[in-house]
Design an enzyme around this catalytic site. Structure first.
Site, PDB file in Angstrom:
ATOM      1  N   GLU A 192       0.704  -1.087  -0.117  1.00  0.00           N
ATOM      2  CA  GLU A 192       0.257  -0.394   0.425  1.00  0.00           C
ATOM      3  C   GLU A 192       0.443   1.356   0.150  1.00  0.00           C
ATOM      4  O   GLU A 192       1.811   1.191   0.821  1.00  0.00           O
ATOM      5  CB  GLU A 192      -0.336   0.216   1.171  1.00  0.00           C
ATOM      6  CG  GLU A 192      -1.651   1.379   1.341  1.00  0.00           C
ATOM      7  CD  GLU A 192      -2.931   1.200   2.146  1.00  0.00           C
ATOM      8  OE1 GLU A 192      -3.340   1.868   1.811  1.00  0.00           O
ATOM      9  OE2 GLU A 192      -3.058   0.089   2.945  1.00  0.00           O
ATOM     10  N   LYS A 248      -8.891  -1.029   1.298  1.00  0.00           N
ATOM     11  CA  LYS A 248      -9.806  -0.967   2.481  1.00  0.00           C
ATOM     12  C   LYS A 248     -10.543  -2.395   1.779  1.00  0.00           C
ATOM     13  O   LYS A 248     -11.053  -1.755   0.784  1.00  0.00           O
ATOM     14  CB  LYS A 248     -10.183   0.424   3.212  1.00  0.00           C
ATOM     15  CG  LYS A 248      -9.876   0.305   4.148  1.00  0.00           C
ATOM     16  CD  LYS A 248      -9.417  -0.524   4.835  1.00  0.00           C
ATOM     17  CE  LYS A 248      -9.203   0.112   6.937  1.00  0.00           C
ATOM     18  NZ  LYS A 248      -9.066  -0.735   7.326  1.00  0.00           N
TER      19      LYS A 248
END
Length: 434
Positions: free
Chosen positions: A238, A254
């Site tokens: 990420e 997410k």
């Protein structure tokens, strides 16, 4: 200072070169190497042959990377060159309302090291020696060029050393999730990330652990830094922040579901249709937009990518992207004060979520949920979100796992998500310890 680059002839993998750099540093009594592998600075891997990464005080941790020299770029230098800069990490507890829990942390709350030269492998596989040092770099370039050329095919070092896993308290995690759902029902927050920590005794090489994990999982934002204080091996997929000039972007992740092999389209479709995961991602995107909006030029915050399903080792993730343009003279420290810690590992609204997280989690997160990366006067600033991150200190490797809690969260399912996320790292530790 001026940026000097030289192409190097080698087909060596980044992990082979990193192992060779560790041998060089050990033989000469130099500080250890550092690494960014995957897709950094235009798709490159960046290796620092030797760097002294030192702890910094919490109140100056953001300011360090604004201390950059003026560098002249010579004609013909590749656009994605890096040259050198600050490499290190920012621990999550930098903004912990409980005061960073200094009596319970094992690693410094932040650490940075300066380097004036790097080895870079671009997206085409071409290796480069790059430097922003004063003087003629020919001798160092030749030495490191020979090292890169000879690194291909060398055997891995000794990896033995993993012990019995210390598993976090499942009941405590489930209780924390239920408390978080109650806080949401009471209107205190909309969402929060709740985490637990695993620990494993380890007497092997942290760098070998990183090299093995980097090669096996191929994470996009992997990073390794080490010092007398220990080592951080981040296998993160990420991006927290990538700043180039006045443009900054963030790619929050997410939403997670297990990935049962390369052809597992079913679980990808399940994630794509999950109301809970979609709501979680959209809330984090809104918070990322709000964080960047605190320092961005008015009207420039956009979301070019929303709710894209991506394959990662062992899991599917929902990934989005937020972009913004900064006003002139906005420093990295100002940007970090507006956005740290990353939105995807905190909650909404952020300030209250941070307070509730501090109340519900028994252990400091350390580097986990902070950021690792590099800030270059040539290449810009890029930082990952320190998830899938192994922290070595005093003969033990620890790592955190967690997930976003919403009103629809089930405590048992959230604990299972933690186990799903922990499984690749536990497998790496077990195999690296053989």
């Amino acid at each position: 200072m001026r940026l000097v680059v030289r192409p190097l002839e080698s087909a060596a993998a980044a992990t082979d070169v990193l192992r060779a750099l560790e041998r060089r540093a050990s033989d000469r009594g130099l500080p250890p190497p550092a690494a960014l592998t995957g897709s950094w600075f235009g798709g490159s891997t960046v290796l620092v042959p030797s760097v002294r990464v030192l702890p910094v005080e919490p109140d100056t941790a953001f300011d360090v990377i604004d201390r950059q020299p003026e560098v002249t770029r010579e004609p013909g230098v590749p656009e994605d060159a890096v040259g050198g800069g600050w490499i290190g990490y920012l621990g999550y507890e930098l903004t912990d309302p409980a005061g960073a829990r200094p009596d319970r942390r094992r690693l410094p709350v932040a650490a940075w090291g300066w380097t004036d030269h790097v080895l870079r492998r671009d997206r085409r596989g071409q290796w480069w020696f790059e430097t922003i040092a004063e003087g003629e770099p020919r001798t160092l370039a030749e030495e490191l060029g020979a090292l890169v050329a000879e690194a291909a095919g060398r055997e891995a070092g000794n990896t033995a050393g993993a012990g019995t896993v210390v598993v976090p308290d499942a009941d405590r995690h489930r209780k924390s999730v239920r408390r978080c759902v109650e806080e949401i029902a009471d209107g205190e927050i909309f969402q929060a990330n709740i985490c637990s920590r695993f620990a494993v005794p380890f007497t092997g090489s942290p760098l070998e652990l990183f090299a093995t994990g980097s090669a096996r999982f191929d994470p996009a934002r992997a990073a390794y830094v080490a010092g007398d204080w220990g080592a951080v091996a981040s296998l993160s997929p990420e991006l927290f922040l990538a700043r180039h000039g006045r443009v900054v972007r963030s790619s929050p992740i997410k939403g997670t579901t297990p990935r049962r092999g390369p052809e597992d389209d079913h679980n990808a479709d399940v994630l794509r249709g999950s109301r809970k995961d979609i709501a979680e991602n959209v809330m984090i995107v809104d918070m990322s937009r709000n964080d960047l909006g605190r320092v961005a030029r008015t009207g420039t915050v956009t979301t070019p990518k929303l709710l894209r399903v991506e394959a990662h080792p062992g899991v599917w993730h929902l990934v989005s992207e937020v972009r913004a343009e900064l006003p002139p003279d906005t420093g990295d420290a100002e940007l970090l004060r507006a956005t740290f810690p990353p939105a995807s590992v905190t909650g909404a609204p952020k300030v209250r979520a941070l307070e509730i997280i501090s109340e519900l989690e028994s252990d400091p997160r350390e580097v986990y949920c902070g950021a690792v990366g590099m800030s270059s006067p040539v290449g810009g600033t890029e930082l990952n979100v320190a998830i899938r991150t192994l922290e070595y200190s005093a003969g033990e490797v620890a790592f955190g796992v967690g997930g976003g809690i919403t009103a629809d969260s089930d405590a048992t399912a959230e604990w299972q998500e933690c186990l799903t996320k922990a499984a690749p790292l536990l497998s790496l530790l077990e195999r690296t310890g053989e």
